[in-house]
Design a protein around this motif. Structure first.
Motif, PDB file in Angstrom:
ATOM      1  N   SER A   1      -1.291  -3.980  -1.431  1.00  0.00           N
ATOM      2  CA  SER A   1      -2.365  -3.146  -1.962  1.00  0.00           C
ATOM      3  C   SER A   1      -3.353  -4.000  -2.739  1.00  0.00           C
ATOM      4  O   SER A   1      -3.019  -5.094  -3.226  1.00  0.00           O
ATOM      5  CB  SER A   1      -1.764  -2.072  -2.876  1.00  0.00           C
ATOM      6  OG  SER A   1      -2.763  -1.421  -3.630  1.00  0.00           O
TER       7      SER A   1
ATOM      8  N   GLN B   1       0.835  -1.198   0.000  1.00  0.00           N
ATOM      9  CA  GLN B   1       0.000   0.000   0.000  1.00  0.00           C
ATOM     10  C   GLN B   1       0.870   1.249   0.000  1.00  0.00           C
ATOM     11  O   GLN B   1       1.890   1.322   0.689  1.00  0.00           O
ATOM     12  CB  GLN B   1      -0.919   0.004   1.222  1.00  0.00           C
ATOM     13  CG  GLN B   1      -1.965  -1.096   1.204  1.00  0.00           C
ATOM     14  CD  GLN B   1      -2.845  -1.076   2.442  1.00  0.00           C
ATOM     15  OE1 GLN B   1      -2.619  -0.287   3.355  1.00  0.00           O
ATOM     16  NE2 GLN B   1      -3.843  -1.933   2.485  1.00  0.00           N
ATOM     17  N   ASN B   2       0.467   2.227  -0.823  1.00  0.00           N
ATOM     18  CA  ASN B   2       1.187   3.498  -0.942  1.00  0.00           C
ATOM     19  C   ASN B   2       2.651   3.303  -1.334  1.00  0.00           C
ATOM     20  O   ASN B   2       3.519   4.092  -0.958  1.00  0.00           O
ATOM     21  CB  ASN B   2       1.102   4.306   0.364  1.00  0.00           C
ATOM     22  CG  ASN B   2      -0.321   4.637   0.751  1.00  0.00           C
ATOM     23  OD1 ASN B   2      -1.208   4.711  -0.103  1.00  0.00           O
ATOM     24  ND2 ASN B   2      -0.557   4.801   2.042  1.00  0.00           N
ATOM     25  N   HIS B   3       2.927   2.219  -2.065  1.00  0.00           N
ATOM     26  CA  HIS B   3       4.278   1.898  -2.550  1.00  0.00           C
ATOM     27  C   HIS B   3       5.256   1.616  -1.406  1.00  0.00           C
ATOM     28  O   HIS B   3       6.463   1.694  -1.595  1.00  0.00           O
ATOM     29  CB  HIS B   3       4.818   3.023  -3.440  1.00  0.00           C
ATOM     30  CG  HIS B   3       4.045   3.208  -4.705  1.00  0.00           C
ATOM     31  ND1 HIS B   3       4.301   2.483  -5.854  1.00  0.00           N
ATOM     32  CD2 HIS B   3       3.015   4.038  -4.990  1.00  0.00           C
ATOM     33  CE1 HIS B   3       3.464   2.866  -6.811  1.00  0.00           C
ATOM     34  NE2 HIS B   3       2.663   3.803  -6.303  1.00  0.00           N
ATOM     35  N   ASP B   4       4.744   1.274  -0.240  1.00  0.00           N
ATOM     36  CA  ASP B   4       5.590   0.951   0.900  1.00  0.00           C
ATOM     37  C   ASP B   4       5.867  -0.549   0.895  1.00  0.00           C
ATOM     38  O   ASP B   4       4.938  -1.359   1.042  1.00  0.00           O
ATOM     39  CB  ASP B   4       4.896   1.352   2.203  1.00  0.00           C
ATOM     40  CG  ASP B   4       5.759   1.109   3.440  1.00  0.00           C
ATOM     41  OD1 ASP B   4       6.854   0.521   3.298  1.00  0.00           O
ATOM     42  OD2 ASP B   4       5.343   1.503   4.548  1.00  0.00           O
TER      43      ASP B   4
ATOM     44  N   ALA C   1      -0.432  10.484  -0.323  1.00  0.00           N
ATOM     45  CA  ALA C   1      -0.253   9.488  -1.382  1.00  0.00           C
ATOM     46  C   ALA C   1      -1.364   9.544  -2.418  1.00  0.00           C
ATOM     47  O   ALA C   1      -1.212   8.995  -3.516  1.00  0.00           O
ATOM     48  CB  ALA C   1      -0.175   8.094  -0.768  1.00  0.00           C
ATOM     49  N   HIS C   2      -2.511  10.169  -2.123  1.00  0.00           N
ATOM     50  CA  HIS C   2      -3.641  10.213  -3.053  1.00  0.00           C
ATOM     51  C   HIS C   2      -4.007  11.653  -3.411  1.00  0.00           C
ATOM     52  O   HIS C   2      -5.161  11.964  -3.668  1.00  0.00           O
ATOM     53  CB  HIS C   2      -4.852   9.495  -2.440  1.00  0.00           C
ATOM     54  CG  HIS C   2      -4.591   8.063  -2.116  1.00  0.00           C
ATOM     55  ND1 HIS C   2      -4.174   7.640  -0.887  1.00  0.00           N
ATOM     56  CD2 HIS C   2      -4.687   6.946  -2.886  1.00  0.00           C
ATOM     57  CE1 HIS C   2      -4.020   6.326  -0.893  1.00  0.00           C
ATOM     58  NE2 HIS C   2      -4.329   5.880  -2.094  1.00  0.00           N
TER      59      HIS C   2
ATOM     60  N   ASP D   1      -4.874  11.735   1.990  1.00  0.00           N
ATOM     61  CA  ASP D   1      -3.496  11.725   2.467  1.00  0.00           C
ATOM     62  C   ASP D   1      -2.607  12.143   1.305  1.00  0.00           C
ATOM     63  O   ASP D   1      -3.072  12.328   0.170  1.00  0.00           O
ATOM     64  CB  ASP D   1      -3.088  10.346   3.016  1.00  0.00           C
ATOM     65  CG  ASP D   1      -3.341   9.218   2.031  1.00  0.00           C
ATOM     66  OD1 ASP D   1      -3.141   9.411   0.819  1.00  0.00           O
ATOM     67  OD2 ASP D   1      -3.764   8.131   2.472  1.00  0.00           O
TER      68      ASP D   1
ATOM     69  N   HIS E   1      -8.251   6.784  -6.002  1.00  0.00           N
ATOM     70  CA  HIS E   1      -8.004   5.344  -5.850  1.00  0.00           C
ATOM     71  C   HIS E   1      -9.333   4.662  -5.568  1.00  0.00           C
ATOM     72  O   HIS E   1     -10.039   5.015  -4.614  1.00  0.00           O
ATOM     73  CB  HIS E   1      -7.029   5.064  -4.714  1.00  0.00           C
ATOM     74  CG  HIS E   1      -6.946   3.618  -4.366  1.00  0.00           C
ATOM     75  ND1 HIS E   1      -6.157   2.740  -5.075  1.00  0.00           N
ATOM     76  CD2 HIS E   1      -7.584   2.880  -3.414  1.00  0.00           C
ATOM     77  CE1 HIS E   1      -6.306   1.522  -4.560  1.00  0.00           C
ATOM     78  NE2 HIS E   1      -7.165   1.588  -3.561  1.00  0.00           N
TER      79      HIS E   1
END
Length: 299
Positions: free
Chosen positions: A221, A212-215, A279-280, A277, A285
């Motif tokens: 995700s 999620q969120n490229h973490d 990230a979006h 947030d 999304h």
């Protein structure tokens, strides 16, 4: 209460004058109940007869008597003999002094254990609905990448009214259907708020195996299961593209973006966008993640 002396005189013994009586003797042994007498010749008490031979089992004598029977396996290690364990017998060496090994494992039982496979759900009804909604798509091979993947992914290229997806989105059918239904609502909002028909959706990410969120340390995700899609912008025939960004309040663009974002919450279980947030901050999304009690996340 009577005085002890008066109780004695009246024939009622008191505690002080009671005389304990001995217990009664047992009755004599009946004459017709003979015991086991020693043998006349040897003077020894006779023993029970020997166990019949057909009921006897050969067992090792001495301290090893309680140990289970052992065999030598193909890998050189000793192990209990299945047949001997069932019969309670030891495995005797052959004439050459070697302990026999068990027969080889049958070929049809050799190899690794069978893996449990689960057939993917039949999505033919979903695909039929997707066609009726005017979507264009094609089936893709199953995706399998570690914990990521999708059993029956689709390549979604266009939606109703020839609304193109650029680039095409790789999604499972349920998410593709939600996108198709939401886009029909976005088309209504575009005509009403902008006076222009919607012609395209700019897609950022559909299937991608990542956290999620490229973490990399986060939970996978929904993109990892082709169950999520990121919409970056809306394209029109006669006006400039509207990116998913905060717009000036009161403008047609802001009205349109607010309308389509609100309607997305009716079709997707997760809706995140600018303001949710960092990230979006530049896209919507949308995904179909299942939550307890049908909970939806709309931010």
């Amino acid at each position: 209460m009577l005085h002890p002396s008066l109780a004695f005189e009246k024939g009622v013994p008191s505690d002080a004058t009671a005389i304990p009586m001995p217990p009664p003797a047992p009755p004599p042994r009946p004459v017709d109940l003979p015991g086991v007498a020693p043998a006349a010749s040897t003077g020894e008490t006779p023993r029970p007869p020997e166990r019949p031979a057909e009921l006897s089992r050969s067992a090792p004598a001495g301290p090893d008597a309680a140990r289970p029977a052992q065999t030598v396996k193909e890998d050189g290690k000793a192990g209990p003999s299945d047949e001997a364990a069932k019969a309670g017998e030891t495995v005797k060496p052959t004439a050459s002094g070697e302990i026999p090994v068990p027969p080889p494992r049958p070929a049809d039982l050799s190899g690794s254990p069978l893996a449990v496979t689960v057939a993917p759900l039949d999505d033919s009804a979903c695909r039929a609905r997707l066609e009726r909604l005017g979507a264009r798509f094609e089936a893709l091979p199953a995706i399998s990448n570690g914990q990521c993947g999708a059993a029956r992914p689709l390549k979604l290229t266009a939606l109703a009214d020839e609304i193109a997806l650029t680039p095409p989105a790789t999604l499972v059918c349920e998410t593709a259907e939600a996108l198709a239904r939401w886009t029909t609502e976005a088309q209504v909002a575009a005509t009403r708020d902008l006076g222009q028909p919607l012609k395209s959706l700019s897609i950022g990410t559909s299937y991608e195996c990542r956290g999620q969120n490229h973490d990399p340390d986060a939970k996978l995700s929904e993109h990892s299961f082709a169950n999520g899609v990121d919409v970056m912008a809306f394209g029109f025939a006669g006006r400039a593209t509207i990116s998913v960004m905060p717009a000036t309040e009161g403008t047609p663009e802001a009205t349109f973006l607010t309308a389509v974002r609100g309607r997305a919450c009716d079709f997707f279980r997760t809706v995140l966008g600018p303001g949710s947030d960092a990230a979006h901050a530049n896209h919507l999304h949308l995904d179909e993640r299942q939550r307890n009690a049908g909970h939806r996340l709309c931010q």
